[in-house]
Design a protein around this motif. Structure first.
Motif, PDB file in Angstrom:
ATOM      1  N   TYR A  29      -6.348   9.717   2.844  1.00  0.00           N
ATOM      2  CA  TYR A  29      -6.764  11.027   2.362  1.00  0.00           C
ATOM      3  C   TYR A  29      -8.040  11.452   3.073  1.00  0.00           C
ATOM      4  N   THR A  30      -8.104  12.668   3.555  1.00  0.00           N
ATOM      5  CA  THR A  30      -9.331  13.129   4.200  1.00  0.00           C
ATOM      6  C   THR A  30      -9.728  14.523   3.718  1.00  0.00           C
ATOM      7  N   GLY A  31      -9.091  14.984   2.642  1.00  0.00           N
ATOM      8  CA  GLY A  31      -9.371  16.328   2.147  1.00  0.00           C
ATOM      9  C   GLY A  31     -10.665  16.403   1.366  1.00  0.00           C
ATOM     10  N   PRO A  32     -10.882  17.510   0.697  1.00  0.00           N
ATOM     11  CA  PRO A  32     -12.104  17.662  -0.107  1.00  0.00           C
ATOM     12  C   PRO A  32     -12.059  16.775  -1.351  1.00  0.00           C
ATOM     13  N   ALA A  33     -13.225  16.508  -1.893  1.00  0.00           N
ATOM     14  CA  ALA A  33     -13.303  15.643  -3.071  1.00  0.00           C
ATOM     15  C   ALA A  33     -12.897  16.384  -4.332  1.00  0.00           C
ATOM     16  N   ASP A  34     -13.131  17.679  -4.322  1.00  0.00           N
ATOM     17  CA  ASP A  34     -12.822  18.463  -5.512  1.00  0.00           C
ATOM     18  C   ASP A  34     -11.339  18.396  -5.838  1.00  0.00           C
ATOM     19  N   GLY A  35     -11.044  18.247  -7.115  1.00  0.00           N
ATOM     20  CA  GLY A  35      -9.665  18.236  -7.534  1.00  0.00           C
ATOM     21  C   GLY A  35      -9.079  16.845  -7.650  1.00  0.00           C
ATOM     22  N   LEU A  36      -9.790  15.822  -7.163  1.00  0.00           N
ATOM     23  CA  LEU A  36      -9.296  14.452  -7.316  1.00  0.00           C
ATOM     24  C   LEU A  36      -9.568  13.980  -8.740  1.00  0.00           C
ATOM     25  N   SER A  37      -8.751  13.043  -9.175  1.00  0.00           N
ATOM     26  CA  SER A  37      -9.003  12.479 -10.510  1.00  0.00           C
ATOM     27  C   SER A  37     -10.269  11.633 -10.464  1.00  0.00           C
ATOM     28  N   ASP A  94     -11.530   8.495 -11.058  1.00  0.00           N
ATOM     29  CA  ASP A  94     -11.720   7.235 -10.347  1.00  0.00           C
ATOM     30  C   ASP A  94     -11.499   7.407  -8.848  1.00  0.00           C
ATOM     31  N   ALA A  95     -10.464   8.175  -8.518  1.00  0.00           N
ATOM     32  CA  ALA A  95     -10.152   8.404  -7.116  1.00  0.00           C
ATOM     33  C   ALA A  95     -11.316   9.114  -6.434  1.00  0.00           C
ATOM     34  N   LYS A  96     -11.857  10.074  -7.140  1.00  0.00           N
ATOM     35  CA  LYS A  96     -12.961  10.840  -6.582  1.00  0.00           C
ATOM     36  C   LYS A  96     -14.191   9.966  -6.363  1.00  0.00           C
ATOM     37  N   ALA A  97     -14.474   9.127  -7.348  1.00  0.00           N
ATOM     38  CA  ALA A  97     -15.642   8.256  -7.240  1.00  0.00           C
ATOM     39  C   ALA A  97     -15.520   7.346  -6.022  1.00  0.00           C
ATOM     40  N   LEU A  98     -14.339   6.777  -5.821  1.00  0.00           N
ATOM     41  CA  LEU A  98     -14.128   5.882  -4.686  1.00  0.00           C
ATOM     42  C   LEU A  98     -14.210   6.654  -3.370  1.00  0.00           C
ATOM     43  N   TYR A  99     -13.634   7.839  -3.394  1.00  0.00           N
ATOM     44  CA  TYR A  99     -13.627   8.664  -2.189  1.00  0.00           C
ATOM     45  C   TYR A  99     -15.050   9.030  -1.776  1.00  0.00           C
ATOM     46  N   ILE A 100     -15.837   9.378  -2.772  1.00  0.00           N
ATOM     47  CA  ILE A 100     -17.229   9.720  -2.480  1.00  0.00           C
ATOM     48  C   ILE A 100     -17.997   8.499  -1.959  1.00  0.00           C
ATOM     49  N   THR A 143     -12.748  -3.194  -7.856  1.00  0.00           N
ATOM     50  CA  THR A 143     -12.632  -2.810  -9.271  1.00  0.00           C
ATOM     51  C   THR A 143     -11.385  -1.964  -9.512  1.00  0.00           C
ATOM     52  N   VAL A 144     -10.734  -1.546  -8.427  1.00  0.00           N
ATOM     53  CA  VAL A 144      -9.544  -0.707  -8.583  1.00  0.00           C
ATOM     54  C   VAL A 144      -8.330  -1.582  -8.883  1.00  0.00           C
ATOM     55  N   ASP A 145      -7.502  -1.131  -9.813  1.00  0.00           N
ATOM     56  CA  ASP A 145      -6.254  -1.828 -10.095  1.00  0.00           C
ATOM     57  C   ASP A 145      -5.246  -1.385  -9.036  1.00  0.00           C
ATOM     58  N   ILE A 146      -5.234  -2.130  -7.935  1.00  0.00           N
ATOM     59  CA  ILE A 146      -4.496  -1.703  -6.750  1.00  0.00           C
ATOM     60  C   ILE A 146      -2.998  -1.622  -7.000  1.00  0.00           C
ATOM     61  N   GLU A 147      -2.486  -2.619  -7.706  1.00  0.00           N
ATOM     62  CA  GLU A 147      -1.033  -2.682  -7.888  1.00  0.00           C
ATOM     63  C   GLU A 147      -0.472  -1.458  -8.594  1.00  0.00           C
ATOM     64  N   SER A 148      -1.268  -0.911  -9.519  1.00  0.00           N
ATOM     65  CA  SER A 148      -0.725   0.237 -10.248  1.00  0.00           C
ATOM     66  C   SER A 148      -1.332   1.557  -9.785  1.00  0.00           C
ATOM     67  N   ALA A 149      -1.822   1.569  -8.550  1.00  0.00           N
ATOM     68  CA  ALA A 149      -2.413   2.803  -8.024  1.00  0.00           C
ATOM     69  C   ALA A 149      -1.341   3.881  -7.850  1.00  0.00           C
ATOM     70  N   ASP A 150      -1.700   5.106  -8.187  1.00  0.00           N
ATOM     71  CA  ASP A 150      -0.759   6.208  -7.973  1.00  0.00           C
ATOM     72  C   ASP A 150      -0.888   6.711  -6.535  1.00  0.00           C
ATOM     73  N   GLY A 151      -0.116   7.707  -6.207  1.00  0.00           N
ATOM     74  CA  GLY A 151      -0.076   8.204  -4.830  1.00  0.00           C
ATOM     75  C   GLY A 151      -1.430   8.644  -4.325  1.00  0.00           C
ATOM     76  N   GLU A 152      -2.153   9.355  -5.182  1.00  0.00           N
ATOM     77  CA  GLU A 152      -3.468   9.852  -4.791  1.00  0.00           C
ATOM     78  C   GLU A 152      -4.413   8.680  -4.504  1.00  0.00           C
ATOM     79  N   LYS A 168      -3.619   5.673  -3.781  1.00  0.00           N
ATOM     80  CA  LYS A 168      -3.165   4.927  -2.606  1.00  0.00           C
ATOM     81  C   LYS A 168      -3.747   5.526  -1.321  1.00  0.00           C
ATOM     82  N   SER A 169      -3.703   6.835  -1.236  1.00  0.00           N
ATOM     83  CA  SER A 169      -4.175   7.450   0.009  1.00  0.00           C
ATOM     84  C   SER A 169      -5.691   7.322   0.135  1.00  0.00           C
ATOM     85  N   ILE A 170      -6.347   7.184  -1.003  1.00  0.00           N
ATOM     86  CA  ILE A 170      -7.794   6.984  -0.934  1.00  0.00           C
ATOM     87  C   ILE A 170      -8.129   5.525  -0.643  1.00  0.00           C
ATOM     88  N   LEU A 171      -7.321   4.623  -1.164  1.00  0.00           N
ATOM     89  CA  LEU A 171      -7.489   3.210  -0.796  1.00  0.00           C
ATOM     90  C   LEU A 171      -7.280   3.044   0.706  1.00  0.00           C
TER      91      LEU A 171
END
Length: 867
Positions: free
Chosen positions: A690-698, A700-706, A741-750, A752-755
């Motif tokens: 994922y390389t888009g803007p941070a706004d709009g991410l959920s 946990d995803a946003k925190a990791l992305y930032i 700290t991320v539960d990788i196995e149950s990561a959703d699509g969003e 995943k792209s941030i991981l």
RNA sequence: GCCGAAGUGGCGGAAUUGGUAGACGCGCUAGUUUCAGGGACUAGUGGACGUAUGUCUGUGGGAGUUCGAAUCUCCCCUUCGGCACCA
């Protein structure tokens, strides 16, 4: 994918691949911005030591970083291959310096390759090869032609143990820099390079090297040692001749009650001849000149001298003053003669007291009244002029100029400057070095070897003399030659070789076109690559190699061969690698493996079982046995972990303390990333980061992305700004910790792209530091190309700021409470909430609020001032 | 003696545009893991007091500037490096 990272096979594999793809080879490319990264080349002493590993790791990281940033990076390596250790080793091992040197080079090259350093080995240079030193001989001839190299007889530093002359820069505390033998003075004919011609220029440009550490330019300035003063003429009594002295204190000339000449001063003999002092003077001069450069300890400070039997006239007072020769006057500094003002100079004071000479106060400290007969020591500070004729009452600082001007009008003085720097003596009475291309002829004198006869080859088959000393003077076939000028058949070659610092003064030019055979270097290649953008090496060369190199570039500049003067734009002097020493009461210093830990604070000698004493942390050295062997590190941890620890343990300019636990920690981190990558890949492989803007991410995803974006920014800045890899690595560790700290196995699509974004950036950011490791993981992620060929990662400015900020609340500067609020909260709302905070209210009880300060910078902070 | 650099937990080191001191790592403590060992994972960890919400204290020492100082100013101490009879 393996559970653990196995450096052995993986590092081998990638080194081969890089090699096969010629990844580190570079050529001039006018379309790309060049970057010249240079590390001080090693002396091939046998093995790489940990200091090299650190030095070259730093350089390699910068090289790879710059390459990922699109620069055309030249990163060469070679060998400072001439020098005495080869001769000593040859005697010890009954081998030959050449054989020993070339073997060492082969071994050390292999070691460097195992470290994964990104050198363009096609540019390798060994200074002991005729293809290299012939151009040094060529330059010597050019310098000779232009009066930049000359021969003179004078007193030189002689090391009896090394059987050779040393440059001033190679004498440390009166001892040989190599063997610590006390240096003696010896009168010899020697070749000199006229570095003093450039003293002023070298000094001035010290202030124009913003990329150099201040400590190095300060050391160079001190070494050059410019001082402002005056030359004053003292007429010799009963003669028309003058003695010229140099002084920085012309204001004290009225207090000059005697004169001192250096023992080597030519007037010492002239003046004493025929006087009753002749014998005493001769005896004194003889004794002093045979003394070691300076005797050690207290003796050094004992001033002595003799009256030379003549007087001279003080140009200010007109009085007759005696002339002495004294051991504390240096022939090499100033004019070799001083006017002695015992009231204003401690050395003159001691001398005067010893020999009962007159002490006249000429500078009186304000509010005091010194008396020459009773003062306990010289007064060197500022004050008011006395006993100085028309200058009485003036302050002494103004008198400096006033008296100089007056004496100048009288024709007895002038303003001048003096330098401490002396010409560079380059003759060495050694075998393993570049022969000086000069022939001595009984008729023609000193004759340069014709250019066409170069190189003058060092005979590589010479038998090394078992007692040391150069075999060259014993080799008739080397020495005997025809005079190129008159053809006389009994001319002889100079059997001295050049100081090995001559080779290292220009090797970085040779790297630009290492096989060029029509000159020292290809001018076009040098024009493209030089100057060196970043030089990295030890601070011990602050006034040796680094000063000589700056000098050499000036010589080449004067000769019209290059268009710049400063070889190294930026300089990094890395700290030493240190470790604690260990001593056994019976066996002395112990190697780390000779001590066994029985318990937390019980360390015993493996040889006798006695308790081992752990000493101070000092620079690793063989003699103290506090060393680690890079071979063992490679064996146990591999190149990447070794590199990582060298960078993580301390910032590069500081000393690094080696610790076994520390490198274990680096090892753990590598495996931690390995496992994280393994976990991630199960779900992330093939996912587009994922390389888009941070706004709009959920959330946990946003925190990791930032966090990931912040990490890219931080690492980039740390490298760019100051090469502080330790903090760069820390910030990657933080990102890794967060990803754990991320539960990788149950990561959703969003997620995943941030991981995927996070993981890819971890690999890119770490790749200059642990390149094999990162290449392997990058390939395992399914990438086809080399990580080194990827661009350096970028971050989004709009993905650096978290939604919430912590506001800390202080009362009278003391932290009392905190709360979180939205990043965009207004000052007023923050203040309101801070004042309403229950903990704060408690602290404010019974107090009046005087002021409330709200800061919204890096931190958001409220400080409530109340009493 | 002169010049320069540096003093922060038990340790290596972060933070120097003045704004939560101690990031990150090591070590240590407790726990988890079919854990032999090593390892891995979770939590804690500057000091003192306290059951505790907490209070005091703390960046070599001492003064000062400031609402606020590891950071700026002055003085002092220690360590390391360089130069050292340079007139």
């Amino acid at each position: 994918m393996d559970e653990r990272y196995h450096p052995g096979s993986i590092e081998d594999k990638w080194q081969k691949k890089w090699d096969e793809h010629n990844l580190f080879k570079v050529d001039e490319d006018p379309d790309k911005e060049k970057y010249y990264l240079l590390e001080m080349f090693p002396y091939p002493s046998g093995k790489i030591h940990i200091g090299h590993v650190r030095n070259y790791t730093i350089g390699d990281v910068v090289t790879r970083y710059k390459r990922m940033n699109g620069f055309n990076v030249i990163h060469p390596m070679g060998w400072d291959a001439f020098g005495m250790p080869a001769e000593n080793a040859a005697i010890e091992n009954n081998t030959h310096p050449a054989a020993w040197t070339y073997e060492n080079i082969d071994y050390m090259r292999a070691q460097l390759k195992k470290m994964g350093f990104s050198y363009d080995w096609d540019r390798e240079v060994a200074t002991c090869r005729p293809e290299y030193y012939r151009w040094e001989q060529w330059l010597f001839l050019k310098m000779f032609e232009n009066g930049m190299a000359y021969r003179k007889e004078s007193y030189v530093n002689w090391c009896e143990k090394c059987q050779t002359v040393l440059a001033n820069e190679q004498v440390e505390q009166d001892k040989c820099w190599r063997c610590s033998q006390v240096v003696q003075q010896k009168k010899l004919y020697q070749w000199y390079f006229k570095i003093t011609d450039y003293a002023e220029d070298l000094l001035v440009h010290c202030d124009k090297l913003p990329g150099w550490p201040d400590k190095v330019t300060i050391m160079q300035k001190n070494w050059i040692g410019k001082s402002f003063g005056s030359e004053l003429k003292f007429q010799i009594d009963g003669s028309d001749e003058d003695i010229i002295v140099f002084t920085t204190r012309p204001d004290t000339v009225f207090g000059a009650t005697f004169m001192c000449l250096a023992p080597e001063h030519p007037l010492v003999e002239t003046l004493s001849r025929g006087t009753e002092q002749e014998g005493a003077v001769a005896e004194f001069v003889n004794r002093i000149s045979h003394q070691e450069r300076s005797a050690t300890g207290i003796e050094k400070y004992e001033k002595e001298g003799v009256f030379v039997g003549a007087h001279c006239i003080n140009p200010a007072t007109g009085e007759k003053i005696p002339v002495y020769t004294a051991n504390f006057v240096l022939m090499e500094y100033g004019t070799g003669a001083i006017m002695s003002v015992p009231a204003g100079d401690q050395r003159d004071f001691e001398f005067a007291r010893k020999y009962g000479l007159n002490i006249r106060v000429v500078v009186q400290p304000e509010g005091e009244s010194l008396d020459g007969n009773t003062m306990p020591e010289a007064y060197t500070g500022p004050g008011i002029m006395v006993n100085s004729g028309e200058f009485n009452g003036m302050d002494n600082k103004s008198a400096i100029d006033a008296i100089t001007q007056w004496l100048e009008m009288e024709g007895r003085g002038k303003k001048t400057v003096s330098f401490r720097l002396r010409d560079w003596g380059i003759s060495r009475q050694r075998y393993w070095g570049t022969p000086i291309p000069i022939i001595h002829c009984a008729d023609c004198g000193v004759v340069p070897v014709p250019e066409a006869d170069l190189p003058i080859r060092l005979p590589e088959d010479a038998n090394i003399l078992p007692k040391g000393g150069s075999p060259l003077p014993t080799l008739a076939y080397f020495q005997k030659t025809d005079c190129p000028k008159c053809g006389r058949g009994d001319a002889r070659r100079d059997t001295d070789t050049m100081d090995t610092f001559v080779e290292s003064s220009w090797y970085y030019l040779r790297y630009c076109s290492p096989r060029y055979d029509r000159g020292m270097f290809d001018p076009d290649a040098v024009k493209y690559w030089m100057p060196v953008d970043q030089y990295i090496g030890g601070v011990e060369h602050a006034v040796l190699h680094l000063l000589y190199s700056r000098y050499f570039m000036r010589v080449l500049n004067t000769l019209g061969m290059i268009d710049f003067k400063e070889p190294f734009t930026r300089l990094l002097t890395q700290g030493m690698v240190c470790k604690e020493t260990m001593t056994c009461p019976e066996h002395g210093y112990l190697f780390p493996f000779e001590a066994e830990r029985k318990s937390a604070d019980n360390l015993v000698c493996t040889k006798c079982g006695k308790p081992v004493e752990v000493g101070r942390v000092i620079k690793m050295s063989k003699s103290k046995k506090n060393v680690v062997d890079p071979n063992e590190l490679l064996e146990q941890y591999g190149a990447d972990v070794t590199r990582l620890f060298c960078l993580f343990a301390a910032p590069p300019e500081r000393d690094l303390e080696w610790s076994e636990e520390g490198i274990e920690g680096s090892h753990r981190f590598i495996n931690r990333v390995w496992r994280l990558a393994g976990e991630c890949m199960k779900v992330v492989k093939g996912v587009t980061p994922y390389t888009g803007p941070a706004d709009g991410l959920s959330k946990d995803a946003k925190a990791l992305y930032i966090k990931a974006n912040q990490t890219v920014k931080k690492v980039t800045e740390d490298i760019e700004k100051s090469f502080h890899f330790n903090t760069a690595i820390s910030s990657v560790m933080e990102l890794v910790n967060m990803m754990y700290t991320v539960d990788i196995e149950s990561a959703d699509g969003e997620m995943k792209s941030i991981l995927a974004f996070g993981l890819e950036n971890i690999l890119l950011l770490l790749s200059p530091i642990v390149p094999h490791f990162c290449e392997e993981l990058y390939a395992l992620m399914g990438k086809e190309s080399f990580i080194l060929e990827q661009g350096w990662p970028s971050f989004r400015e709009d993905a650096l700021q978290t939604d919430e900020v912590v506001v800390v609340i202080q009362v009278n500067g003391k932290l009392r409470s905190k709360f979180t609020t939205g990043a965009g909260a207004s000052k007023a709302s923050i203040e309101e909430r801070a004042l309403a905070d229950s903990k704060i209210q408690k602290h404010l009880e019974g107090k009046t609020i005087r002021k409330v300060i709200v800061i919204q910078k890096q931190q958001t902070l409220v400080n409530i001032v109340a009493n």
